[in-house]
Design an enzyme around this catalytic site. Structure first.
Site, PDB file in Angstrom:
ATOM      1  N   CYS A 181       0.903  -1.135  -0.020  1.00 38.66           N
ATOM      2  CA  CYS A 181      -0.098  -0.062  -0.049  1.00 38.66           C
ATOM      3  C   CYS A 181       0.686   1.208  -0.032  1.00 38.66           C
ATOM      4  O   CYS A 181       1.794   1.221   0.538  1.00 38.66           O
ATOM      5  CB  CYS A 181      -0.918  -0.069   1.117  1.00 38.66           C
ATOM      6  N   CYS A 193      -3.566  -0.132  -3.668  1.00 32.38           N
ATOM      7  CA  CYS A 193      -4.322   0.341  -2.191  1.00 32.38           C
ATOM      8  C   CYS A 193      -3.746   1.694  -1.710  1.00 32.38           C
ATOM      9  O   CYS A 193      -2.582   1.893  -2.064  1.00 32.38           O
ATOM     10  CB  CYS A 193      -4.273  -0.891  -1.106  1.00 32.38           C
TER      11      CYS A 193
END
Ligand code: N1C
Length: 248
Positions: free
Chosen positions: A74, A155
């Site tokens: 992420c 993400c």
């Protein structure tokens, strides 16, 4: 006798094709820990072996994706279109961003060509259809499938390097536009930062019409930004001593 010799030589050449790709694949796979490389090869090979190389579906690589699962990083995922060299020059030297080629999924086949043939159990590495020769070719279906998996895992804050020295930096036919951007869902993906890589005399800038299309296509809620950065500046940023943040 002549026919036999030709057949044997041909047979050996074909064998070598499979062996060469398989060896490269397994050797690259072993650089990553915790994967069953033989199993991953098997899942990969079944996608195209014995098939018409212009008729390999994107879904044929689903079993490969299932065994070669990877962990998303992420806020550090880097996408690109028509900017492969500058992106990798940057990501190779420092650990700030992760491209698909830095993960097992993208690393195994990066830069390689392969295909099968109807009625054969071999893998060929020459005379395979090119990227645009036919829609469902072995190599293109592969990159379509793994790019979709990479985008599905994206993400947080996502970055993309686009090429500001070409007429259409966000080209609708690119994998980035046609596959990846469409899979960025809010709130899994919170923002997209475009780095438009330019030369001293840029051809395109952040006001380019294709980048308006990109903004329109983004899922509602995703924050968009665009920055023009010269290639020379990106090279300066590539120094391992520079901190990850604040380079552009
Ligand atoms: O069609 P593109 O660019 O927009 O695809 C790039 C986009 C990246 O964000 C990657 O995540 O799609 C992914 N990707 C690869 O990682 C990749 N590695 C090697 C797509 N294609 C990839 N290749 C090869 O680059 C592929 O075999 C094909 O020839 C090019 C497509 O890149 P592009 O047109 O510059």
């Amino acid at each position: 006798l002549f026919v036999i010799i030709v057949a044997v030589v041909l047979g050996l050449t074909l064998r070598q094709n499979t062996d060469t790709l398989q060896q490269t694949f397994i050797a690259r796979c072993k650089e990553f820990e915790g994967y069953d490389c033989e199993k991953i090869w098997g899942a990969f090979e079944q996608a195209y072996v014995g098939r018409d190389p212009c008729n390999v579906s994107v879904e044929a690589y689903d079993p490969f994706i299932a065994v070669a699962h990877f962990k998303p990083a992420c806020n550090r995922m880097m996408f690109w279109s028509k900017a492969k060299d500058v992106v990798h020059d940057f990501t190779e030297k420092r650990d700030c961003f992760v491209t698909l080629e830095d993960t097992l999924l993208g690393y195994l086949l990066d830069g390689l060509t392969w295909c099968g043939k109807e009625g054969s159990s071999e893998t060929f590495t020459t005379d395979c259809p090119g990227w645009t020769d036919c829609q469902n070719n072995t190599v293109r279906s592969f990159w379509t499938r793994v790019s979709a998996a990479f985008a599905d895992a994206a993400c947080g804050n996502v970055t993309a390097m686009l090429n500001g020295t070409i007429a259409i930096p966000f080209h609708p036919a690119s994998i980035f536009a046609s596959i990846e951007v469409k899979r960025f869902d809010y709130p899994r993906v919170r923002s997209l930062d475009v780095i438009l890589v330019t030369q001293e005399n840029p051809v395109s800038n952040c006001t380019h019409a294709s980048l308006k299309d990109l903004q329109r296509e983004l899922d509602k809620g995703i924050t968009y930004s665009c920055k023009e950065v010269t290639e020379a500046h990106i090279h300066e940023c590539s120094s391992p001593e520079k901190p990850c943040g604040g380079c552009w």
